[in-house]
Design a protein around this motif. Structure first.
Motif, PDB file in Angstrom:
ATOM      1  N   GLU A 195       0.822  -1.203   0.000  1.00  0.00           N
ATOM      2  CA  GLU A 195       0.000   0.000   0.000  1.00  0.00           C
ATOM      3  C   GLU A 195       0.855   1.251   0.000  1.00  0.00           C
ATOM      4  N   ARG A 196       1.982   1.184   0.668  1.00  0.00           N
ATOM      5  CA  ARG A 196       2.837   2.371   0.728  1.00  0.00           C
ATOM      6  C   ARG A 196       3.767   2.443  -0.471  1.00  0.00           C
ATOM      7  N   GLU A 197       3.642   1.476  -1.360  1.00  0.00           N
ATOM      8  CA  GLU A 197       4.481   1.472  -2.556  1.00  0.00           C
ATOM      9  C   GLU A 197       5.961   1.493  -2.223  1.00  0.00           C
ATOM     10  N   VAL A 198       6.317   0.734  -1.225  1.00  0.00           N
ATOM     11  CA  VAL A 198       7.730   0.562  -0.904  1.00  0.00           C
ATOM     12  C   VAL A 198       8.385  -0.137  -2.100  1.00  0.00           C
ATOM     13  N   ALA A 199       9.659   0.186  -2.374  1.00  0.00           N
ATOM     14  CA  ALA A 199      10.344  -0.380  -3.540  1.00  0.00           C
ATOM     15  C   ALA A 199      10.259  -1.902  -3.541  1.00  0.00           C
ATOM     16  N   MET A 200       9.984  -2.472  -4.723  1.00  0.00           N
ATOM     17  CA  MET A 200       9.799  -3.914  -4.833  1.00  0.00           C
ATOM     18  C   MET A 200      11.061  -4.674  -4.450  1.00  0.00           C
ATOM     19  N   ASP A 201      12.198  -4.106  -4.777  1.00  0.00           N
ATOM     20  CA  ASP A 201      13.466  -4.696  -4.415  1.00  0.00           C
ATOM     21  C   ASP A 201      13.497  -4.986  -2.909  1.00  0.00           C
ATOM     22  N   PHE A 202      13.100  -3.977  -2.145  1.00  0.00           N
ATOM     23  CA  PHE A 202      13.081  -4.091  -0.685  1.00  0.00           C
ATOM     24  C   PHE A 202      12.033  -5.121  -0.239  1.00  0.00           C
ATOM     25  N   ILE A 203      10.840  -5.028  -0.804  1.00  0.00           N
ATOM     26  CA  ILE A 203       9.759  -5.955  -0.408  1.00  0.00           C
ATOM     27  C   ILE A 203      10.183  -7.395  -0.682  1.00  0.00           C
ATOM     28  N   ALA A 204      10.705  -7.619  -1.894  1.00  0.00           N
ATOM     29  CA  ALA A 204      11.071  -8.985  -2.277  1.00  0.00           C
ATOM     30  C   ALA A 204      12.184  -9.499  -1.362  1.00  0.00           C
ATOM     31  N   THR A 205      13.137  -8.638  -1.026  1.00  0.00           N
ATOM     32  CA  THR A 205      14.223  -9.061  -0.149  1.00  0.00           C
ATOM     33  C   THR A 205      13.679  -9.445   1.217  1.00  0.00           C
ATOM     34  N   VAL A 206      12.822  -8.599   1.765  1.00  0.00           N
ATOM     35  CA  VAL A 206      12.275  -8.875   3.095  1.00  0.00           C
ATOM     36  C   VAL A 206      11.455 -10.164   3.085  1.00  0.00           C
ATOM     37  N   MET A 207      10.558 -10.299   2.086  1.00  0.00           N
ATOM     38  CA  MET A 207       9.705 -11.479   2.066  1.00  0.00           C
ATOM     39  C   MET A 207      10.518 -12.744   1.820  1.00  0.00           C
ATOM     40  N   THR A 208      11.565 -12.632   1.020  1.00  0.00           N
ATOM     41  CA  THR A 208      12.417 -13.785   0.779  1.00  0.00           C
ATOM     42  C   THR A 208      13.145 -14.175   2.066  1.00  0.00           C
ATOM     43  N   GLU A 209      13.628 -13.173   2.787  1.00  0.00           N
ATOM     44  CA  GLU A 209      14.279 -13.447   4.077  1.00  0.00           C
ATOM     45  C   GLU A 209      13.323 -14.182   5.012  1.00  0.00           C
ATOM     46  N   ILE A 210      12.084 -13.701   5.033  1.00  0.00           N
ATOM     47  CA  ILE A 210      11.085 -14.308   5.917  1.00  0.00           C
ATOM     48  C   ILE A 210      10.781 -15.744   5.476  1.00  0.00           C
ATOM     49  N   ASN A 211      10.568 -15.926   4.170  1.00  0.00           N
ATOM     50  CA  ASN A 211      10.305 -17.286   3.670  1.00  0.00           C
ATOM     51  C   ASN A 211      11.481 -18.204   3.943  1.00  0.00           C
ATOM     52  N   ASP A 212      12.684 -17.683   3.704  1.00  0.00           N
ATOM     53  CA  ASP A 212      13.874 -18.506   3.935  1.00  0.00           C
ATOM     54  C   ASP A 212      13.970 -18.894   5.406  1.00  0.00           C
ATOM     55  N   ALA A 213      13.735 -17.926   6.297  1.00  0.00           N
ATOM     56  CA  ALA A 213      13.809 -18.212   7.728  1.00  0.00           C
ATOM     57  C   ALA A 213      12.811 -19.290   8.094  1.00  0.00           C
ATOM     58  N   LEU A 214      11.622 -19.219   7.461  1.00  0.00           N
ATOM     59  CA  LEU A 214      10.602 -20.214   7.759  1.00  0.00           C
ATOM     60  C   LEU A 214      11.040 -21.606   7.281  1.00  0.00           C
ATOM     61  N   ILE A 215      11.543 -21.653   6.059  1.00  0.00           N
ATOM     62  CA  ILE A 215      11.950 -22.965   5.515  1.00  0.00           C
ATOM     63  C   ILE A 215      13.096 -23.549   6.346  1.00  0.00           C
TER      64      ILE A 215
END
Lengths: 638, 232
Positions: A324-344
């Protein structure tokens, strides 16, 4: 407002350039509008006719713009499209005819009202100039890219903030420099202090201007200004200031109102007292509780898949805010990937603890495939994974495999519990076909590359985007090298991959409509994944393989890399990267809204603005496919 | 045959007030021989009332919008809320004589009169259009008679009637089920008019105006061009 103009107001509000107007201006326009009814075949105006006092927006139906005695169809305007702007530009006759292709209702808007807007609202003038004066062929409008979600009510965004009235903590001591410092000096200070912005102050520490990463990127790196020039040449000024005891809501409003990402805090909130701090949009996000670092720490501490599932759902809230805040996709993808990786990783650790007989004492690695492999999985979609283990003597191979399979079954089971559901195509490490020794994997890749049947090419598309998530990372490097060596032996392979990448043409029909599904469960829905994203993913993979680049898996990063490697096509690759970012964003929002994979979009649920922006993202696909056709001489293969 | 009508039409007697005289003058002007309906201003209106009986119920509000030449003019609209309206709503209407109410709330009468005077100037000699307009017209006419002392003489056009003309070749033979197809809601569905803001007078008037241009478009394609054809 009377309900009648209100209806017009609410319609216009969704479409540019009216979406850029403030309430009072648009109300005036809405209250003055004339709704024009046309039967099929009727003309609004004809070529050569002198300009009318209105411009038109299609409310319902379709208008054909025709040239040369109505023989040449130039454009079809549908709901929300603007046409007949000639009277706005010059008092000259129309150069096109406008004919109703079906029964139409048009909103006719007084030119006088708009003329005034163009003069007072530069944005409106710019938009109209961009989109109309220079023809529709003006590709890839920079100003509006990524603004897919502007139609969200900013007030709503504020309400969702968690700590709306919480006082902002700005204990950070501000990083400053003098206006006479060179750009290079300022950049060096920023680098040393690890900050994204620097304040330019006078001797009394009163703020004069601000310089951000973005300015450096946009103006210095591009060569527009020299790094030896003083910072005052490129700083943004005046600085927007705010008092120290401001709340999050105030900060957000100030940022939104001024369209800026940084605020300067001074002693009394005016630019005439010394600077005490600086606040960035990023600081605000961190403030708002859903901090990715905290989520990752919680994941590391959790002891069951059920707990992990709950934390992963929290991450979805974070994702929503970012989007919603239109944060840069680069940042979003990095954060979500970190989270997914941590989960796996945590799931793997839990599965390891549960094993009654430990795994064989050899090296192994868990590989993420597909979107997880590319590090662009924002939503929880099907799991795609594989396992590679160290080569063992032939006699032990099957026994080793069965041990790893038992382990992989636990992992995939827990991942399923966490919301990453089983892959319907069995592309999982628990499948004996995808739980292989290093040598077996090499053979498998060789087989696919050397015998490129359609099925094998499809496998390449999934398995080439692998990424090591746990265990021996070296294996993925070795597999990567092996792939390149084998491709070198089989020159024709990339051409076949290219042919495959061209299977999905740009998803627009002749009349610029979206290609929707013809039948089945999702009839009339638009498949954003296979029609818009896959052509880009496939093109990026192919082209980057052609450059023998490893380690860049992310589709938009691949395009950025390609832009660097092929300066000749730089603009196109940058546009493709932007397009992919918008698509990934859109799909994620759709998925969050409907609580699914976001794969299918229903046209009627989208606003015109969204449709327009989505349509723009398709533009690079065609150009990319042309490059691929020529580079890999695909036409020779029929 | 219009000349016969003209000769035999009884001209209503109007009070000597300016607004009535001006209104009456509009109808005295000679009309073009075969006026096209596109040349005629039409006022699409809807009212909200305390009930469904024109002899006892009261107007609560009116919403109206003008069309001409198949164009709806958002800037040419009328909306008003009658001031005493709220008071009638909760009373036992049968037991209170109409004039009694009017006298009781005579303080409100100038307000309502002002609305009606404005409305008269807005209506001019336009054709009054509405969905099941007979009721709204009767309500309005009563209000004008009671409060301003004169009747309306505008011609009236019913969108429900136009819709029937388009789809039901044999008029007057509709079963109750078929009649339901000609409700404003159903017709909006049929003609792809998004329904919002219903049940406010202005909202319904606007929906009706959209319906009207669509119906007129279809009738025009069937050869209906003049006012006479339309009001048939």
């Amino acid at each position: 407002m009377n309900v009648i103009p209100d209806r017009v107001y609410r319609f216009l509000q969704a479409y540019p350039p009216f979406s850029m107007l403030d309430k009072a201006m648009l109300e005036k326009i809405a209250g003055d509008t004339v709704i024009k009814y046309l039967q099929t075949g009727e003309f609004v105006f004809t070529e050569g006719e002198s300009p009318q006092e209105y411009i038109y927006v299609v409310r319902e139906g379709a208008i054909e713009l025709l040239k040369k005695d109505e023989n040449l169809l130039v454009e079809v305007c549908d709901e929300g499209d603007l046409f007949g702007l000639r009277p706005l530009l010059a008092k000259q006759p129309y150069v096109l005819s406008a004919k109703a292709a079906e029964e139409c209702l048009l909103y006719a808007i007084k030119v006088d009202d708009l003329q005034e807007l163009i003069e007072t609202q530069p944005k409106v003038g710019y938009y109209l100039a961009q989109n109309f004066a220079f023809g529709i062929s003006d590709k890839y409008s920079k100003l509006f890219k990524g603004k897919l979600f502007l139609d969200k009510d900013p007030a709503l965004l504020l309400q969702t903030s968690l700590f709306e009235i919480q006082s902002v903590n700005h204990s950070k001591s501000p990083v400053c420099c003098a206006p006479t410092a060179t750009i290079q000096e300022a950049a060096r200070i920023m680098q040393q202090k690890h900050v994204g912005s620097i304040l330019i102050t006078d001797e009394q520490l009163h703020p004069i201007g601000i310089l951000t990463d973005r300015d450096l990127r946009n103006r210095v790196v591009t060569g527009e200004v020299s790094r030896r020039q003083p910072v005052s040449d490129i700083m943004t000024h005046p600085v927007i200031t705010i008092q120290p005891d401001c709340s999050v809501a105030e900060v957000q409003i100030a940022m939104m109102k001024n369209g800026i990402h940084h605020l300067c805090i001074t002693q009394d909130g005016t630019p005439h007292t010394p600077v005490t701090g600086i606040l960035s949009e990023h600081d605000l996000l961190v403030l708002q509780g859903n901090n990715p670092a905290i989520l990752i720490r919680e994941m590391k501490r959790s002891s069951s898949a059920e707990e992990l599932a709950v934390i992963r759902t929290k991450a979805e809230g974070l994702l929503q805010q970012y989007l919603e805040r239109e944060v840069a996709m680069d940042f979003i993808a990095t954060v979500m990937t970190e989270i997914n990786d941590a989960l796996i990783i945590r799931v793997i650790e839990i599965a390891l603890e549960e094993l009654t007989t430990p795994l064989p004492q050899i090296k192994w690695s868990w590989l993420g495939l597909g979107s997880e492999g590319r590090g662009e999985q924002l939503l929880r979609t099907d799991q795609d994974n594989a396992l590679v283990f160290e080569d063992v003597p032939k006699a032990e191979l099957e026994n080793t495999r069965s041990q790893f399979l038992a382990f992989a079954q636990k992992v995939t089971y827990h991942l399923n519990t966490c919301g990453f559901v089983y892959c319907p195509g069995e592309m999982m490490a628990s499948n004996p076909k995808w739980c292989l020794s290093l040598q077996e994997w090499k053979n498998q890749f060789s087989d696919w590359i050397l015998t490129p049947t359609n099925q094998n090419i499809m496998h390449c598309n999934i398995f080439f985007d692998f990424r090591s998530l746990y265990g021996e990372e070296e294996f993925s490097n070795q597999l990567g090298e092996h792939i390149f060596d084998t491709i070198d032996q089989k020159g024709i392979f990339l051409s076949l991959l290219a042919k495959n990448a061209l299977q999905n043409p740009p998803p627009l029909t002749f009349f610029r409509n979206f290609m929707v599904e013809k039948n089945g469960e999702h009839k009339d829905a638009f498949n954003i994944k296979s029609r818009a994203m896959m052509p880009l993913t496939d093109a990026a993979r192919l082209l980057i393989l052609g450059h023998q680049v490893t380690g860049v898996n992310n589709t938009f990063k691949r395009f950025e890399k390609l832009a660097e490697l092929e300066p000749k096509h730089r603009e196109l690759f940058e546009q493709a990267a932007d397009a992919y970012e918008i698509l990934i964003r859109y799909r994620a929002l759709q998925g969050l809204k409907n609580n699914n994979s976001g794969k299918f979009l229903l046209m009627e649920e989208m606003t015109k603005m969204q449709r327009l922006n989505l349509r723009n993202t398709f533009r690079p696909i065609n150009d990319l496919q042309d490059i691929i056709k020529i580079r890999y001489q695909v036409s020779f293969f029929g | 045959m219009s000349w016969i009508k003209k000769i035999f039409r009884v001209k209503p007697k109007y009070p000597a007030t300016n607004y009535w005289q001006e209104y009456a003058r509009l109808f005295d002007q000679p009309a073009p021989r075969k006026p096209l309906f596109r040349a005629q201003r039409m006022v699409v209106l809807d009212t909200e009332t305390t009930g469904l009986d024109p002899t006892t119920d009261k107007l609560l509000s009116i919403g109206a919008i003008a069309i001409k030449d198949q164009q709806i003019f958002i800037g040419d609209r009328f909306e008003a809320f009658f001031s005493a309206g709220d008071l009638y709503r909760n009373q036992e209407r049968e037991s209170v004589p109409v004039h009694g109410i009017l006298q009781k709330h005579s303080a409100h009468r100038p307000d309502n009169q002002k609305i009606l005077i404005d409305l008269l100037a807005y209506l001019q000699d336009s054709i009054i259009v509405g969905h099941h307009i007979a009721f709204d017209f009767a309500m309005l006419n009563n209000a004008f008679l009671l409060q301003l002392g004169g009747p309306l003489q505008n011609q009236v056009l019913d969108t429900a009637h136009l819709a029937k003309r388009l789809t039901a070749p044999l008029q007057g033979q509709l079963s109750p089920l078929q009649a339901g197809q000609y409700s404003l809601d159903e017709l909006c569905k049929t003609y792809h008019i998004p329904v919002e803001g219903r049940h406010t007078a202005s909202g319904d008037a606007f929906l009706t105006s959209l319906l009207l241009v669509k119906l007129l478009g279809r009738l025009e394609r069937r050869g209906v061009k003049t006012l006479k054809d339309l009001l048939r």
